[in-house]
Design a protein around this motif. Structure first.
Motif, PDB file in Angstrom:
ATOM      1  N   LEU A  11       0.850  -1.193   0.000  1.00 15.60           N
ATOM      2  CA  LEU A  11       0.000   0.000   0.000  1.00 15.60           C
ATOM      3  C   LEU A  11       0.882   1.238   0.000  1.00 15.60           C
ATOM      4  O   LEU A  11       1.814   1.333   0.811  1.00 15.60           O
ATOM      5  CB  LEU A  11      -0.904  -0.017   1.225  1.00 15.60           C
ATOM      6  CG  LEU A  11      -1.749   1.244   1.492  1.00 15.60           C
ATOM      7  CD1 LEU A  11      -2.759   1.447   0.381  1.00 15.60           C
ATOM      8  CD2 LEU A  11      -2.425   1.134   2.851  1.00 15.60           C
ATOM      9  N   ARG A  38      -0.316  -6.191 -15.373  1.00 18.90           N
ATOM     10  CA  ARG A  38      -1.190  -5.902 -14.234  1.00 18.90           C
ATOM     11  C   ARG A  38      -2.637  -6.121 -14.613  1.00 18.90           C
ATOM     12  O   ARG A  38      -3.023  -6.001 -15.776  1.00 18.90           O
ATOM     13  CB  ARG A  38      -0.971  -4.482 -13.724  1.00 18.90           C
ATOM     14  CG  ARG A  38      -1.404  -3.369 -14.672  1.00 18.90           C
ATOM     15  CD  ARG A  38      -1.004  -2.012 -14.096  1.00 18.90           C
ATOM     16  NE  ARG A  38      -1.400  -0.902 -14.957  1.00 18.90           N
ATOM     17  CZ  ARG A  38      -1.040   0.361 -14.758  1.00 18.90           C
ATOM     18  NH1 ARG A  38      -0.269   0.683 -13.706  1.00 18.90           N
ATOM     19  NH2 ARG A  38      -1.456   1.308 -15.582  1.00 18.90           N
ATOM     20  N   ALA A  40      -6.442  -5.152 -12.966  1.00 13.52           N
ATOM     21  CA  ALA A  40      -7.334  -4.532 -11.990  1.00 13.52           C
ATOM     22  C   ALA A  40      -8.645  -5.308 -11.962  1.00 13.52           C
ATOM     23  O   ALA A  40      -8.981  -5.994 -12.934  1.00 13.52           O
ATOM     24  CB  ALA A  40      -7.576  -3.070 -12.352  1.00 13.52           C
ATOM     25  N   PRO A  87      -3.734   6.396  -8.166  1.00 14.09           N
ATOM     26  CA  PRO A  87      -4.754   5.402  -7.777  1.00 14.09           C
ATOM     27  C   PRO A  87      -5.070   4.419  -8.914  1.00 14.09           C
ATOM     28  O   PRO A  87      -5.352   3.242  -8.649  1.00 14.09           O
ATOM     29  CB  PRO A  87      -5.957   6.264  -7.419  1.00 14.09           C
ATOM     30  CG  PRO A  87      -5.355   7.541  -6.930  1.00 14.09           C
ATOM     31  CD  PRO A  87      -4.151   7.760  -7.805  1.00 14.09           C
ATOM     32  N   GLU A  88      -5.013   4.886 -10.140  1.00 16.53           N
ATOM     33  CA  GLU A  88      -5.311   3.997 -11.271  1.00 16.53           C
ATOM     34  C   GLU A  88      -4.221   2.960 -11.527  1.00 16.53           C
ATOM     35  O   GLU A  88      -4.382   2.079 -12.376  1.00 16.53           O
ATOM     36  CB  GLU A  88      -5.571   4.808 -12.551  1.00 16.53           C
ATOM     37  CG  GLU A  88      -4.516   5.829 -12.881  1.00 16.53           C
ATOM     38  CD  GLU A  88      -4.878   7.223 -12.396  1.00 16.53           C
ATOM     39  OE1 GLU A  88      -5.380   7.356 -11.249  1.00 16.53           O
ATOM     40  OE2 GLU A  88      -4.643   8.185 -13.161  1.00 16.53           O
ATOM     41  N   THR A  90      -3.453   0.944  -9.196  1.00 13.70           N
ATOM     42  CA  THR A  90      -3.852  -0.132  -8.304  1.00 13.70           C
ATOM     43  C   THR A  90      -4.252  -1.360  -9.102  1.00 13.70           C
ATOM     44  O   THR A  90      -5.105  -1.293  -9.995  1.00 13.70           O
ATOM     45  CB  THR A  90      -5.022   0.307  -7.419  1.00 13.70           C
ATOM     46  OG1 THR A  90      -4.590   1.373  -6.563  1.00 13.70           O
ATOM     47  CG2 THR A  90      -5.531  -0.849  -6.570  1.00 13.70           C
ATOM     48  N   GLN A 115       0.005  -7.653  -4.986  1.00 15.47           N
ATOM     49  CA  GLN A 115      -0.969  -6.562  -4.969  1.00 15.47           C
ATOM     50  C   GLN A 115      -0.269  -5.224  -4.766  1.00 15.47           C
ATOM     51  O   GLN A 115       0.562  -5.079  -3.857  1.00 15.47           O
ATOM     52  CB  GLN A 115      -1.990  -6.778  -3.850  1.00 15.47           C
ATOM     53  CG  GLN A 115      -2.998  -5.649  -3.695  1.00 15.47           C
ATOM     54  CD  GLN A 115      -3.998  -5.597  -4.846  1.00 15.47           C
ATOM     55  OE1 GLN A 115      -4.536  -6.621  -5.259  1.00 15.47           O
ATOM     56  NE2 GLN A 115      -4.255  -4.402  -5.363  1.00 15.47           N
ATOM     57  N   VAL A 116      -0.627  -4.267  -5.606  1.00 22.04           N
ATOM     58  CA  VAL A 116      -0.197  -2.874  -5.434  1.00 22.04           C
ATOM     59  C   VAL A 116      -1.450  -2.025  -5.279  1.00 22.04           C
ATOM     60  O   VAL A 116      -2.327  -2.045  -6.142  1.00 22.04           O
ATOM     61  CB  VAL A 116       0.632  -2.388  -6.641  1.00 22.04           C
ATOM     62  CG1 VAL A 116       0.880  -0.889  -6.540  1.00 22.04           C
ATOM     63  CG2 VAL A 116       1.947  -3.153  -6.725  1.00 22.04           C
ATOM     64  N   THR A 117      -1.528  -1.326  -4.171  1.00 23.87           N
ATOM     65  CA  THR A 117      -2.674  -0.468  -3.894  1.00 23.87           C
ATOM     66  C   THR A 117      -2.187   0.953  -3.667  1.00 23.87           C
ATOM     67  O   THR A 117      -1.325   1.184  -2.806  1.00 23.87           O
ATOM     68  CB  THR A 117      -3.451  -0.953  -2.668  1.00 23.87           C
ATOM     69  OG1 THR A 117      -3.885  -2.298  -2.870  1.00 23.87           O
ATOM     70  CG2 THR A 117      -4.671  -0.073  -2.413  1.00 23.87           C
ATOM     71  N   SER A 119      -3.477   4.470  -2.565  1.00 22.16           N
ATOM     72  CA  SER A 119      -4.623   5.097  -1.917  1.00 22.16           C
ATOM     73  C   SER A 119      -4.159   5.962  -0.755  1.00 22.16           C
ATOM     74  O   SER A 119      -3.158   5.654  -0.098  1.00 22.16           O
ATOM     75  CB  SER A 119      -5.595   4.030  -1.404  1.00 22.16           C
ATOM     76  OG  SER A 119      -6.659   4.607  -0.675  1.00 22.16           O
TER      77      SER A 119
END
Length: 120
Positions: A11, A38, A40, A87-88, A90, A115-117, A119
């Motif tokens: 994160l 990636r 989403a 954010p995009e 993610t 996972q890459v978040t 935010s």
């Protein structure tokens, strides 16, 4: 057989940075391309960046000038330095290794994903 082990996801706040790593083991050729894709939620898996024999690189337009892919052939490891994250960005990021030489035409392996978040 090739195994790909990814690390480095997590994160991060918008504008931040992360570095992904993918270590490959098994039967690997220096002619193999290594890259990152990636996916989403609800979307298809798309190429983010790829590095090919000789150091040639390909990037998705959305990450050019923000992400940098590199490869350490001695360690059979590919890295993705991600800066100015949005954010995009993610998504689950997948490492990929594919053969480019004719004797490696059937080679195409994937990592388990990280996972890459992005935010606040």
């Amino acid at each position: 057989q090739v195994q790909l082990v990814e690390s480095g996801g997590g994160l991060v706040q918008p504008g931040g940075s992360l570095r992904l790593s993918c270590a490959a083991s098994g039967i690997i050729s220096s002619t193999d391309a290594m890259g990152w894709y990636r996916q989403a939620p609800g979307k298809q898996r798309d190429l983010v960046a790829e590095i090919i024999s000789g150091g040639r690189t390909n990037y998705a337009d959305s990450v050019k000038d923000r992400f940098t892919i590199s490869r350490d052939n001695a360690k059979n490891t590919v890295y993705l330095q991600m800066n100015s994250l949005k954010p995009e960005d993610t998504a689950v990021y997948y490492c990929n290794l594919r053969g480019t030489a004719h004797w490696r035409a059937n080679v195409n392996y994937w990592g388990q994903g990280t996972q890459v978040t992005v935010s606040s």
